[in-house]
Design an enzyme around this catalytic site. Sequence first.
Site, PDB file in Angstrom:
ATOM      1  CD  GLU A 116      -3.067   1.292   1.916  1.00 27.78           C
ATOM      2  OE1 GLU A 116      -2.758   0.273   2.964  1.00 27.78           O
ATOM      3  OE2 GLU A 116      -4.042   2.133   2.234  1.00 27.78           O
TER       4      GLU A 116
ATOM      5  CE  LYS B 199      -5.857  -0.807   5.761  1.00 28.96           C
ATOM      6  NZ  LYS B 199      -4.906  -0.255   5.360  1.00 28.96           N
TER       7      LYS B 199
ATOM      8  CG  ASP C 160       0.963 -16.869  11.795  1.00 36.68           C
ATOM      9  OD1 ASP C 160       0.363 -16.239  11.517  1.00 36.68           O
ATOM     10  OD2 ASP C 160       0.446 -17.636  12.137  1.00 36.68           O
TER      11      ASP C 160
ATOM     12  CG  HIS D 288      -3.794   7.438  -0.255  1.00 37.50           C
ATOM     13  ND1 HIS D 288      -3.535   6.084   0.060  1.00 37.50           N
ATOM     14  CD2 HIS D 288      -4.115   6.838  -0.606  1.00 37.50           C
ATOM     15  CE1 HIS D 288      -3.024   4.998   0.047  1.00 37.50           C
ATOM     16  NE2 HIS D 288      -3.816   5.609  -0.606  1.00 37.50           N
TER      17      HIS D 288
HETATM   18  C1  LIG Z   1       2.137  11.396   3.587  1.00 43.01           C
HETATM   19  C2  LIG Z   1       2.325  11.862   4.407  1.00 43.01           C
HETATM   20  C3  LIG Z   1       3.343  10.979   4.820  1.00 43.01           C
HETATM   21  C4  LIG Z   1       3.050  13.242   4.666  1.00 43.01           C
HETATM   22  O1  LIG Z   1       3.013  14.064   5.038  1.00 43.01           O
HETATM   23  P1  LIG Z   1       3.448  15.340   4.797  1.00 43.01           P
HETATM   24  O2  LIG Z   1       3.613  16.505   5.824  1.00 43.01           O
HETATM   25  O3  LIG Z   1       2.154  16.571   3.766  1.00 43.01           O
HETATM   26  O4  LIG Z   1       4.895  15.822   3.806  1.00 43.01           O
HETATM   27  P2  LIG Z   1       5.861  16.288   4.314  1.00 43.01           P
HETATM   28  O5  LIG Z   1       6.187  16.418   2.783  1.00 43.01           O
HETATM   29  O6  LIG Z   1       5.903  17.594   4.811  1.00 43.01           O
HETATM   30  O7  LIG Z   1       6.245  15.489   5.118  1.00 43.01           O
HETATM   31  C5  LIG Z   1       6.627  15.269   6.419  1.00 43.01           C
HETATM   32  C6  LIG Z   1       7.267  13.631   7.064  1.00 43.01           C
HETATM   33  O8  LIG Z   1       6.905  12.552   5.894  1.00 43.01           O
HETATM   34  C7  LIG Z   1       7.990  11.615   5.559  1.00 43.01           C
HETATM   35  N1  LIG Z   1       7.380  11.204   4.282  1.00 43.01           N
HETATM   36  C8  LIG Z   1       6.646  12.391   3.703  1.00 43.01           C
HETATM   37  N2  LIG Z   1       6.781  11.398   2.301  1.00 43.01           N
HETATM   38  C9  LIG Z   1       8.107  10.738   2.137  1.00 43.01           C
HETATM   39  C10 LIG Z   1       7.825   9.709   1.076  1.00 43.01           C
HETATM   40  N3  LIG Z   1       7.984   9.911   0.054  1.00 43.01           N
HETATM   41  N4  LIG Z   1       8.620   8.188   1.216  1.00 43.01           N
HETATM   42  C11 LIG Z   1       9.725   8.354   2.844  1.00 43.01           C
HETATM   43  N5  LIG Z   1       8.785   9.018   3.460  1.00 43.01           N
HETATM   44  C12 LIG Z   1       8.353  10.031   3.711  1.00 43.01           C
HETATM   45  C13 LIG Z   1       9.014  11.915   6.264  1.00 43.01           C
HETATM   46  O9  LIG Z   1       9.088  11.631   7.415  1.00 43.01           O
HETATM   47  C14 LIG Z   1       8.921  13.552   5.838  1.00 43.01           C
HETATM   48  O10 LIG Z   1       9.532  14.160   6.747  1.00 43.01           O
HETATM   49  P3  LIG Z   1      10.979  14.948   6.278  1.00 43.01           P
HETATM   50  O11 LIG Z   1      12.034  13.318   5.955  1.00 43.01           O
HETATM   51  O12 LIG Z   1      10.514  14.849   4.474  1.00 43.01           O
HETATM   52  O13 LIG Z   1      11.859  16.056   6.936  1.00 43.01           O
HETATM   53  C15 LIG Z   1       1.268  12.291   4.875  1.00 43.01           C
HETATM   54  O14 LIG Z   1       0.183  12.503   4.839  1.00 43.01           O
HETATM   55  C16 LIG Z   1       0.600  10.749   6.033  1.00 43.01           C
HETATM   56  O15 LIG Z   1       1.426  10.722   7.372  1.00 43.01           O
HETATM   57  N6  LIG Z   1      -0.748  10.420   5.487  1.00 43.01           N
HETATM   58  C17 LIG Z   1      -1.612   9.590   5.997  1.00 43.01           C
HETATM   59  C18 LIG Z   1      -1.497   8.202   4.925  1.00 43.01           C
HETATM   60  C19 LIG Z   1      -1.346   7.341   5.915  1.00 43.01           C
HETATM   61  O16 LIG Z   1      -1.467   6.997   6.865  1.00 43.01           O
HETATM   62  N7  LIG Z   1      -1.819   5.652   4.496  1.00 43.01           N
HETATM   63  C20 LIG Z   1      -2.179   4.451   4.719  1.00 43.01           C
HETATM   64  C21 LIG Z   1      -3.607   4.459   3.467  1.00 43.01           C
HETATM   65  S1  LIG Z   1      -5.104   4.933   4.872  1.00 43.01           S
HETATM   66  C22 LIG Z   1      -5.733   4.037   5.325  1.00 43.01           C
HETATM   67  O17 LIG Z   1      -5.273   3.115   5.172  1.00 43.01           O
HETATM   68  C23 LIG Z   1      -5.232   4.457   6.517  1.00 43.01           C
HETATM   69  C24 LIG Z   1      -5.687   5.479   7.643  1.00 43.01           C
HETATM   70  C25 LIG Z   1      -5.605   6.572   6.977  1.00 43.01           C
HETATM   71  O18 LIG Z   1      -7.865   5.102   6.948  1.00 43.01           O
HETATM   72  C26 LIG Z   1      -6.542   5.002   9.006  1.00 43.01           C
HETATM   73  C27 LIG Z   1      -7.787   6.142   9.917  1.00 43.01           C
HETATM   74  O19 LIG Z   1      -8.354   6.488   9.876  1.00 43.01           O
HETATM   75  O20 LIG Z   1      -6.683   6.106  11.007  1.00 43.01           O
HETATM   76  N1  LIG Z   2      -3.282 -20.314  15.575  1.00 49.35           N
HETATM   77  C1  LIG Z   2      -1.990 -20.252  15.257  1.00 49.35           C
HETATM   78  O1  LIG Z   2      -1.357 -19.102  15.603  1.00 49.35           O
HETATM   79  C2  LIG Z   2      -0.667 -21.375  15.004  1.00 49.35           C
HETATM   80  C3  LIG Z   2       0.121 -20.962  14.880  1.00 49.35           C
HETATM   81  N2  LIG Z   2       1.239 -22.289  13.908  1.00 49.35           N
HETATM   82  C4  LIG Z   2       2.526 -21.504  13.137  1.00 49.35           C
HETATM   83  O2  LIG Z   2       3.616 -22.227  14.266  1.00 49.35           O
HETATM   84  C5  LIG Z   2       4.432 -21.239  13.794  1.00 49.35           C
HETATM   85  C6  LIG Z   2       5.299 -20.889  15.605  1.00 49.35           C
HETATM   86  O3  LIG Z   2       5.436 -21.555  16.284  1.00 49.35           O
HETATM   87  P1  LIG Z   2       6.383 -22.209  16.903  1.00 49.35           P
HETATM   88  O4  LIG Z   2       6.363 -22.686  18.335  1.00 49.35           O
HETATM   89  O5  LIG Z   2       7.289 -19.969  17.438  1.00 49.35           O
HETATM   90  O6  LIG Z   2       7.852 -22.140  16.170  1.00 49.35           O
HETATM   91  P2  LIG Z   2       9.019 -23.557  15.597  1.00 49.35           P
HETATM   92  O7  LIG Z   2       7.373 -24.784  16.095  1.00 49.35           O
HETATM   93  O8  LIG Z   2       9.560 -23.601  14.775  1.00 49.35           O
HETATM   94  O9  LIG Z   2       9.286 -23.597  17.379  1.00 49.35           O
HETATM   95  C7  LIG Z   2      10.423 -22.770  17.252  1.00 49.35           C
HETATM   96  C8  LIG Z   2      11.031 -23.331  17.093  1.00 49.35           C
HETATM   97  O10 LIG Z   2      12.489 -22.306  17.503  1.00 49.35           O
HETATM   98  C9  LIG Z   2      13.570 -23.310  18.758  1.00 49.35           C
HETATM   99  N3  LIG Z   2      14.489 -21.962  19.383  1.00 49.35           N
HETATM  100  C10 LIG Z   2      15.789 -22.315  19.142  1.00 49.35           C
HETATM  101  N4  LIG Z   2      16.053 -20.537  20.038  1.00 49.35           N
HETATM  102  C11 LIG Z   2      15.099 -20.970  20.664  1.00 49.35           C
HETATM  103  C12 LIG Z   2      15.103 -20.025  22.013  1.00 49.35           C
HETATM  104  N5  LIG Z   2      15.633 -19.022  22.554  1.00 49.35           N
HETATM  105  N6  LIG Z   2      13.647 -20.038  22.382  1.00 49.35           N
HETATM  106  C13 LIG Z   2      12.660 -21.108  22.237  1.00 49.35           C
HETATM  107  N7  LIG Z   2      12.859 -21.242  20.518  1.00 49.35           N
HETATM  108  C14 LIG Z   2      13.564 -21.777  20.642  1.00 49.35           C
HETATM  109  C15 LIG Z   2      13.246 -23.907  19.577  1.00 49.35           C
HETATM  110  O11 LIG Z   2      14.181 -25.211  19.163  1.00 49.35           O
HETATM  111  P3  LIG Z   2      13.797 -26.526  20.353  1.00 49.35           P
HETATM  112  O12 LIG Z   2      12.885 -27.165  19.446  1.00 49.35           O
HETATM  113  O13 LIG Z   2      15.010 -26.698  20.637  1.00 49.35           O
HETATM  114  O14 LIG Z   2      12.660 -26.010  21.625  1.00 49.35           O
HETATM  115  C16 LIG Z   2      12.460 -24.611  18.292  1.00 49.35           C
HETATM  116  O15 LIG Z   2      13.024 -25.672  16.986  1.00 49.35           O
HETATM  117  C17 LIG Z   2       4.704 -20.314  12.985  1.00 49.35           C
HETATM  118  O16 LIG Z   2       4.578 -20.689  11.764  1.00 49.35           O
HETATM  119  C18 LIG Z   2       2.860 -20.668  13.205  1.00 49.35           C
HETATM  120  O17 LIG Z   2       2.263 -19.657  11.410  1.00 49.35           O
HETATM  121  C19 LIG Z   2       0.838 -23.394  14.171  1.00 49.35           C
HETATM  122  C20 LIG Z   2      -0.181 -23.562  14.659  1.00 49.35           C
HETATM  123  C21 LIG Z   2      -1.321 -22.637  14.900  1.00 49.35           C
END
Ligand SMILES: CC(C)(COP(=O)([O-])OP(=O)([O-])OC[C@H]1O[C@@H](n2cnc3c(N)ncnc32)[C@H](O)[C@@H]1OP(=O)([O-])[O-])[C@@H](O)C(=O)NCCC(=O)NCCSC(=O)C[C@@](C)(O)CC(=O)[O-]
Ligand SMILES: NC(=O)C1=CN([C@@H]2O[C@H](COP(=O)(O)OP(=O)(O)OC[C@H]3O[C@@H](n4cnc5c(N)ncnc54)[C@H](OP(=O)(O)O)[C@@H]3O)[C@@H](O)[C@H]2O)C=CC1
Length: 414
Positions: A76, A254, A270, A367
């Site tokens: 997006e 969202k 995940d 946007h």
């Molecule tokens: C789009 C901006 C940031 C413009 O923002 P702005 O203030 O009009 O523009 P700006 O040129 O003054 O830029 C401000 C800062 O934005 C960043 N920025 C600016 N342009 C860029 C770029 N090209 N690439 C990377 N970063 C950028 C950057 O940090 C920049 O600072 P700078 O570095 O220039 O000092 C602002 O209007 C904004 O944040 N809008 C919101 C956009 C958004 O949320 N989009 C998601 C899609 S809509 C949605 O899905 C969710 C929503 C919105 O419905 C959620 C809700 O309703 O709560």
């Molecule tokens: N409802 C849900 O969200 C569900 C999600 N999943 C899926 O399960 C997965 C995640 O499960 P998860 O059990 O984390 O993954 P894994 O099955 O990969 O288990 C974690 C692995 O990491 C190893 N490990 C190494 N270092 C560490 C540490 N410091 N701490 C913990 N573990 C370590 C473990 O080793 P060791 O074996 O020696 O312990 C183990 O093999 C995701 O892919 C997810 O999509 C699956 C079912 C349902």
Amino acid sequence: MKFYQQTRLQRIATLVAEGQLTAQEAAFFKTNTGLTQEAADQLIENQLTTFALPEGVARGVQVDGHVHTVPMVTEEPSVIAAASHGAKLLALAGGVQTTIQQRAMVGQVILQPITPAQLAQVQAATAQLAQVANAAHPSIVARGGGVDRIRYRQLDVQTVSLDLIVDVQEAMGANMLNSMLEAVAAVLRQQFDVTVLMSILSNYATTSLVTATGQVPVASLARTGQTGAQVAAGIVNASHIAQIDPYRAATHNKGLMNGIDAVVMASGNDWRAIESGAQAYAARDGQYRGLSTWHIRGEQLVGSLTLPLPVGYVGGAIRVLPAAQPNLALMGVHSAKALASVIAAVGLGQNLAALHALVTSGIQKGHMALQAKSLAATAGATPEEVPLVAAQLQQAPRMDLATAAALLQELRQG
Ligand SMILES: CC(C)(COP(=O)([O-])OP(=O)([O-])OC[C@H]1O[C@@H](n2cnc3c(N)ncnc32)[C@H](O)[C@@H]1OP(=O)([O-])[O-])[C@@H](O)C(=O)NCCC(=O)NCCSC(=O)C[C@@](C)(O)CC(=O)[O-]
Ligand SMILES: NC(=O)C1=CN([C@@H]2O[C@H](COP(=O)(O)OP(=O)(O)OC[C@H]3O[C@@H](n4cnc5c(N)ncnc54)[C@H](OP(=O)(O)O)[C@@H]3O)[C@@H](O)[C@H]2O)C=CC1
């Protein structure tokens, strides 16, 4: 030149010059084409091909005193710009602070039907059941984790959920928890003659809550025609609407999940698990609400976001997805908790940027300006033509696909 005005290769070179990428990591980001077909075939069933999404970075995300460059995977336009904008505003007053009370997973063994007498028997054997669970995955105990506690919740007159709460250390823990739950279920069936309906982890991860808080100087929010105080008041009011109206709350959430999901995906975690937990938490008191709130304290606009973030730093697909490890390295996080903190901070900044846009110029200005490139590409422009069509689209009275197609045709006709 600003980072976002550079070319892709210049951006990678900048990150190398800043010491954020090693030469080897940079080589990976330059040439990465995603998963091989062979690796993809190992991951899922009936595999045909792979499906790519763009990855970019939000810069300057300040969390608990550290500044992070955060990889984000999203299709997006304007999400990464908004995350960067939010992070920039929050950095003005020291960045985001996070708190994580506990990091554990919850799993359920559903006992149904169960009588009070049977439940009493099961409860008396709680310590034994914890041992059974630990014995089903001893390596997590060796790593310092394992069962934290067991609790019982009466769901209706004949149904009880035995909740197993497990410290899963650095993993998300779904698979390990499911093994433990099934071991407990087997013992309950065999030794206690209890009927077990099913056993499975819960994605309502209330034992992995992360809170991100941050503030922005009110004066820094001013925009043409609006004082900082007016914009801050607008953001507070917008956040209130998300507390009292589910229609608005869903959009509010969202918006912040735009950032959260993008980082979760970049880290190889995940995202369905994170989405379902976040949405369930948003309805925790019976009404669906915005996950974040904003209020004014003195000269600051103060925001807070709490949600379950049971992400893993190891396990799952993290080793298999080629970009996940380089992304975690670029993000500069070395633990599941640090990753969760960065994700929450991005979510708070994402929300701030969206609300700021909504109560000032509106969402379309920022946007749609960034949507121009994707409209041009949708109209069939080549990579060379995209910037030319996008620039003209931004000047056009209407920014839509038909206009993009017409501009492309004009360009090709010279
Ligand atoms: C789009 C901006 C940031 C413009 O923002 P702005 O203030 O009009 O523009 P700006 O040129 O003054 O830029 C401000 C800062 O934005 C960043 N920025 C600016 N342009 C860029 C770029 N090209 N690439 C990377 N970063 C950028 C950057 O940090 C920049 O600072 P700078 O570095 O220039 O000092 C602002 O209007 C904004 O944040 N809008 C919101 C956009 C958004 O949320 N989009 C998601 C899609 S809509 C949605 O899905 C969710 C929503 C919105 O419905 C959620 C809700 O309703 O709560
Ligand atoms: N409802 C849900 O969200 C569900 C999600 N999943 C899926 O399960 C997965 C995640 O499960 P998860 O059990 O984390 O993954 P894994 O099955 O990969 O288990 C974690 C692995 O990491 C190893 N490990 C190494 N270092 C560490 C540490 N410091 N701490 C913990 N573990 C370590 C473990 O080793 P060791 O074996 O020696 O312990 C183990 O093999 C995701 O892919 C997810 O999509 C699956 C079912 C349902």
